[in-house]
Design a protein around this motif. Sequence first.
Motif, mmCIF file in Angstrom:
data_model
loop_
_atom_site.group_PDB
_atom_site.id
_atom_site.type_symbol
_atom_site.label_atom_id
_atom_site.label_comp_id
_atom_site.label_asym_id
_atom_site.label_seq_id
_atom_site.Cartn_x
_atom_site.Cartn_y
_atom_site.Cartn_z
ATOM 1 N N LEU A 163 63.182 11.890 40.182
ATOM 2 C CA LEU A 163 63.971 13.478 39.600
ATOM 3 C C LEU A 163 63.121 14.041 38.747
ATOM 4 C CD1 LEU A 163 66.761 15.037 40.109
ATOM 5 C CD2 LEU A 163 67.745 13.506 38.068
ATOM 6 N N CYS A 164 62.866 13.580 38.172
ATOM 7 C CA CYS A 164 61.989 13.899 36.827
ATOM 8 C C CYS A 164 60.316 14.695 37.246
ATOM 9 C CB CYS A 164 60.501 12.831 35.645
ATOM 10 S SG CYS A 164 59.870 13.767 35.048
ATOM 11 N N PHE A 165 59.437 13.998 38.953
ATOM 12 C CA PHE A 165 58.322 14.658 39.623
ATOM 13 C C PHE A 165 59.277 15.628 40.115
ATOM 14 C CE2 PHE A 165 56.752 10.218 39.754
ATOM 15 C CZ PHE A 165 56.555 9.889 38.691
ATOM 16 N N LEU A 166 60.905 15.413 40.705
ATOM 17 C CA LEU A 166 60.838 16.530 41.365
ATOM 18 C C LEU A 166 61.426 17.932 40.589
ATOM 19 C CD1 LEU A 166 62.211 17.336 44.460
ATOM 20 C CD2 LEU A 166 64.314 16.803 43.420
ATOM 21 N N ILE A 167 62.032 17.862 38.982
ATOM 22 C CA ILE A 167 62.450 18.945 38.545
ATOM 23 C C ILE A 167 60.769 19.960 38.196
ATOM 24 C CG2 ILE A 167 63.499 19.427 36.553
ATOM 25 C CD1 ILE A 167 65.212 17.852 36.414
ATOM 26 N N ILE A 168 59.555 18.870 37.534
ATOM 27 C CA ILE A 168 58.162 19.127 37.259
ATOM 28 C C ILE A 168 57.924 19.896 38.576
ATOM 29 C CG2 ILE A 168 56.524 18.573 36.271
ATOM 30 C CD1 ILE A 168 57.562 16.631 34.801
ATOM 31 N N SER A 169 57.699 19.524 39.664
ATOM 32 C CA SER A 169 57.418 20.271 40.657
ATOM 33 C C SER A 169 57.759 21.596 41.066
ATOM 34 C CB SER A 169 57.702 18.557 42.003
ATOM 35 O OG SER A 169 56.961 18.024 41.571
ATOM 36 N N TRP A 170 59.070 21.107 40.962
ATOM 37 C CA TRP A 170 59.940 22.779 41.505
ATOM 38 C C TRP A 170 59.532 23.787 40.453
ATOM 39 C CZ3 TRP A 170 65.116 20.885 43.388
ATOM 40 C CH2 TRP A 170 65.479 20.326 44.644
ATOM 41 N N PHE A 171 59.644 23.710 38.589
ATOM 42 C CA PHE A 171 59.020 24.105 38.262
ATOM 43 C C PHE A 171 57.744 24.596 38.611
ATOM 44 C CE2 PHE A 171 56.990 24.821 33.949
ATOM 45 C CZ PHE A 171 57.577 26.284 33.710
ATOM 46 N N TYR A 172 56.762 23.942 39.195
ATOM 47 C CA TYR A 172 55.300 24.400 39.051
ATOM 48 C C TYR A 172 55.250 25.457 40.498
ATOM 49 C CZ TYR A 172 52.100 21.975 35.931
ATOM 50 O OH TYR A 172 51.891 21.232 34.993
ATOM 51 N N GLN A 173 56.192 25.137 41.375
ATOM 52 C CA GLN A 173 56.666 26.121 42.586
ATOM 53 C C GLN A 173 57.011 27.199 42.841
ATOM 54 O OE1 GLN A 173 57.687 23.179 45.585
ATOM 55 N NE2 GLN A 173 55.978 21.442 45.075
ATOM 56 N N LEU A 174 58.188 27.447 41.354
ATOM 57 C CA LEU A 174 58.891 28.654 41.419
ATOM 58 C C LEU A 174 57.630 29.685 40.414
ATOM 59 C CD1 LEU A 174 61.619 29.939 41.369
ATOM 60 C CD2 LEU A 174 61.756 28.968 38.296
ATOM 61 N N ILE A 175 57.184 29.115 39.381
ATOM 62 C CA ILE A 175 56.311 29.948 38.719
ATOM 63 C C ILE A 175 55.479 30.464 39.639
ATOM 64 C CG2 ILE A 175 54.157 29.997 37.577
ATOM 65 C CD1 ILE A 175 55.775 27.763 35.885
ATOM 66 N N HIS A 176 54.639 29.729 41.679
ATOM 67 C CA HIS A 176 53.832 29.884 41.889
ATOM 68 C C HIS A 176 54.090 30.690 43.094
ATOM 69 C CE1 HIS A 176 51.140 27.099 40.524
ATOM 70 N NE2 HIS A 176 51.139 27.390 40.261
#
Length: 384
Positions: free
Chosen positions: A78-91
């Motif tokens: 879940l931690c990996f997913l949240i951080i990944s979505w944060f990056y992908q939201l920025i991009h």
Amino acid sequence: MTIESSKPNILIGMYFIVNFIYVLYYGFGLLPQSLYYVALIVFCMVGVVLVLRNNDWLFSFDTLKSSQIVKPVCIYLLCFLIISWFYQLIHLDFEVYTLRYLIQIFLPMMCAVCIIEYDSENIDTYVYIILFRCIIVFFAKFGDYFTLANLTSISLSNTDSSLMESSYAHSFLFLTIFFLYRKKRVPAIISSVLCLASFKRFCIVYLIITWICFSRLPKKKVNKIIANCLTVFFIAIPFLLSWLYSDAGAQWFEQTFHVELNDFTSSRYALAVMVREHFQGDFNGFGTIKNYFATHGSYWAMIKAIHCDFLELYWECTIVGVAVYVYTLMKWAKSDYRILFVILYLFIEIMVGFMMNAYVEWVICYFLIYLIQNERKMEENIIL
């Protein structure tokens, strides 16, 4: 027929089919990889249904025998997913590959949990199925080279001394550890011979240490100072590697040891520098690097990754992802020196290879965590 009497036939039979499909796919190239993953997912889905059915369709983490495995894995995924979505939201670039690589980590845990929850008394049978799977695939790929002459020519000082070098060395090492823990020497010896033949040098060193030390390890919690020092050390690994793989670090290494860093790391240094310069720090969450290799031609697809999961995780999920991951694994490790022995090997391989999404190694690791922690609980109850 009652549920109890049908248990071994249902799950063991399905697990045999899943691994048979793997043999046809990876060993003989007769089936696509996608079919194997579909079979694995179906096995997990059926396993979940059987577990729920066996518990009157009620679910609670607290009632799971494997809760000490499920909760930590879900937390770091879940931690990996949240951080990944944060990056992908920025991009503004949401990618499916993140879920795909997270599922590859999730599936071994789910397989192990379904087996533990529904058929824990037959764990050994499932590991025998894994052993036969590994043996068949190994001989399908390297059977022509498995001769006494080739076995006796293997030398730790020569990387190219074995024609059978493969990542199956890791699988056979874990099988050896499992069977030694279960005091089954014949399959342990068979696994050891094939681990030697598969020839990964650190694997061989760890195999020798396993035969000498594993049965002598203390059956108790790991000293807090040792556990804390190891936790800090492995969290710091990405910083150390980032410096080492810089121009200053590479120059220091070559001046100090009179060996080029790229030669010493078997081209890992060049791969890391190439990826770092390509992305310029602009990663898009978990799986970015593996997806880059998978989609840039057959040569890069064969390489798969930069052979350093710690660096990949650091670049893709920041130091937060690394810290959560290390803390989770060390929480298992500090519960018993035998579990620490297994986790240490995984950490070292994550540092110099790609082990986070391995299947056989993690399934056996989860089995060992469950069995050893369950053994400890039973001993503590007897003492009480």
